[in-house]
Design an enzyme around this catalytic site. Structure first.
Site, PDB file in Angstrom:
ATOM      1  N   TYR A 273       0.327  -1.285   0.093  1.00 11.07           N
ATOM      2  CA  TYR A 273       0.303   0.262  -0.263  1.00 11.07           C
ATOM      3  C   TYR A 273       1.024   1.096   0.239  1.00 11.07           C
ATOM      4  CZ  TYR A 273      -4.950  -1.587   0.523  1.00 11.07           C
ATOM      5  OH  TYR A 273      -5.966  -2.422   0.553  1.00 11.07           O
TER       6      TYR A 273
ATOM      7  N   LYS B  97       2.780 -15.332   1.990  1.00 15.37           N
ATOM      8  CA  LYS B  97       2.404 -16.293   0.727  1.00 15.37           C
ATOM      9  C   LYS B  97       4.359 -16.304   0.312  1.00 15.37           C
ATOM     10  CE  LYS B  97       0.919 -18.132  -2.849  1.00 15.37           C
ATOM     11  NZ  LYS B  97       0.233 -18.476  -3.895  1.00 15.37           N
TER      12      LYS B  97
ATOM     13  N   ASP C  20     -12.996  -8.549   4.453  1.00 19.23           N
ATOM     14  CA  ASP C  20     -13.633  -8.283   3.901  1.00 19.23           C
ATOM     15  C   ASP C  20     -15.136  -9.776   3.677  1.00 19.23           C
ATOM     16  OD1 ASP C  20     -13.538  -5.522   2.652  1.00 19.23           O
ATOM     17  OD2 ASP C  20     -14.527  -5.922   0.994  1.00 19.23           O
TER      18      ASP C  20
ATOM     19  N   ASP D 204      -3.739 -17.783   0.032  1.00 16.70           N
ATOM     20  CA  ASP D 204      -4.857 -18.521  -1.755  1.00 16.70           C
ATOM     21  C   ASP D 204      -5.817 -19.786   0.308  1.00 16.70           C
ATOM     22  OD1 ASP D 204      -2.485 -19.896  -1.179  1.00 16.70           O
ATOM     23  OD2 ASP D 204      -2.913 -20.967  -2.822  1.00 16.70           O
TER      24      ASP D 204
ATOM     25  N   ASP E 138      -6.728  -6.835   3.875  1.00 15.33           N
ATOM     26  CA  ASP E 138      -7.641  -6.054   3.133  1.00 15.33           C
ATOM     27  C   ASP E 138      -8.579  -7.350   2.521  1.00 15.33           C
ATOM     28  OD1 ASP E 138      -9.183  -3.850   1.693  1.00 15.33           O
ATOM     29  OD2 ASP E 138      -8.191  -4.214   0.175  1.00 15.33           O
TER      30      ASP E 138
END
Ligand code: IPM
Ligand code: MN
Length: 367
Positions: free
Chosen positions: A144, A195, A256, A228, A252
């Protein structure tokens, strides 16, 4: 008497209506617990663009700077969607606020009461006990904010975009510390999400989290998931999680997803804690509901105020140290909902009530 000085930024859409209800609830617990609320309202987001030409006006920033916490509503809406991305309310107000106040620790509780399992898209037998997890997301680093970040023209005429993902050990350690504190107050389990099979950032993330937890909180049960796989687990078995610790971008996305499995956005609160301490010796923080501005129902008086009220409870706990008052608000929200008083987003067989009636029901559950 203890005085709690905070900035109130209601914003757009349903923000002002749910904020009004949250302030009523705060006023009530303040009288009961003998503290004084000292707050000032300022424009932020779309309404600030309309009135003052920018999503985060200097006066608003000053009001925040002279406060000990920010109670935030929600910002954005169709009216401002045609603006260039960098001027849109969400980006032009939220990201600078995060940077200015070094709000590095985003705590998003994903709570679904057993009484509300029907609100979740997950089959109810899989979440019979409800959901009670927390995403701890790093909020001021990673992709970000990393530099360089640009879109540039290549010699052959095509364009190329670059974003940079950067994390350093100290940034990973301080968010790991927040996850540890959070987990120690709960079931003492942290699942760190990265990851690491692809990204150097994630290799460092995993290495640092492992060493830090081992050294500072050996009682914590630490596990790891690739992002994932984490998404798949949240979508299929959210009840298995306690605390998820992750970086800015993955947090982020996963938060959600968590919000969606928890059924209604109208129930989810969040806290973003800064590095700075306020005069109470506690972190400066920004507290906001997860749900957004819900433009389709704005102004109708039917929005669910619970997320805003629960965000106010988080503010009392984290920035002002009034844990009992915070617990009391959280219990009252749970009781009101359990007794069948529900706004339309969470009413199934029952009749739905207005924002104000929901607020009154919560108030009546605070002794
Ligand atoms: C959030 C939002 C923000 C983010 C946007 C509006 C910049 O999606 O708080 O999750 O990506 O962090
Ligand atoms: Mn988001």
């Amino acid at each position: 008497m203890d005085s709690l000085k905070f900035a109130v930024l209601p914003g757009d859409g349903i923000g002002p209506e749910v904020m009004e209800t949250a302030l009523e609830v705060l006023g009530h617990v303040a009288r009961k617990h003998n503290f004084v609320l000292q707050y000032e309202e300022s424009d932020v987001g779309g309404i600030a663009i309309d009135r003052q030409g920018t999503a985060l006006p200097p006066q608003t920033l000053e009001a925040c700077q002279s406060s000990e916490a920010i109670l935030f509503g929600s910002i954005g809406g169709p009216k401002w969607e045609s603006l260039p991305p960098a001027e849109q309310p969400e980006r032009a107000a939220l990201l600078p606020l995060r940077k200015t106040f070094s709000l590095f620790a985003n705590i998003r509780p994903g709570l679904l009461y057993p009484e509300l399992v029907d609100a979740s898209p997950i089959k109810s037998e899989r979440i019979a006990q409800g959901i009670d997890m927390v995403v701890v997301r790093e909020l001021t680093g990673g992709i970000y904010f990393g530099q360089p970040r640009e879109i540039r023209c290549l010699d052959n005429g095509e364009k190329e975009a670059i974003d940079t993902m950067v994390y350093r050990t100290s940034e990973i350690e301080r968010i790991a510390e927040v996850a540890i504190r959070t987990a120690l107050g709960r079931n003492k389990r942290i699942c760190s999400v990265d990851k690491a099979n692809v990204l150097a950032n994630s290799v460092l993330w995993r290495e640092t989290v492992t060493a830090y937890v081992k050294e500072n909180a050996p009682d914590i049960e630490l596990s790891y998931l690739y992002v994932d796989n984490a998404a798949m687990q949240i979508a299929s078995d959210p009840g298995r999680f306690d605390v998820i610790l992750t970086g800015n971008m993955f947090g982020d996305i996963l938060s959600d997803l968590m919000a969606s499995v928890c059924g209604s956005l109208g129930m989810l609160a969040s806290a973003s804690l800064g590095t700075g301490k306020n005069s109470h010796g506690l972190p400066f923080g920004l507290y906001e509901p997860a749900g957004g501005t819900a433009p389709d129902i704005a102004g109708k008086g039917i929005a669910n105020p619970c997320a805003q009220i629960l965000s106010a409870a988080l503010m009392l706990r984290h920035s002002f140290g009034h844990s009992e008052a915070a617990d009391e608000i959280e219990r009252a929200v749970h009781r009101a909902v359990s007794s069948g008083i529900r706004t339309s987003d969470i009413a199934f067989e029952t009749q739905s009530v207005s924002t104000q009636q929901m607020g009154k029901a919560i108030l009546s559950n605070i002794s």
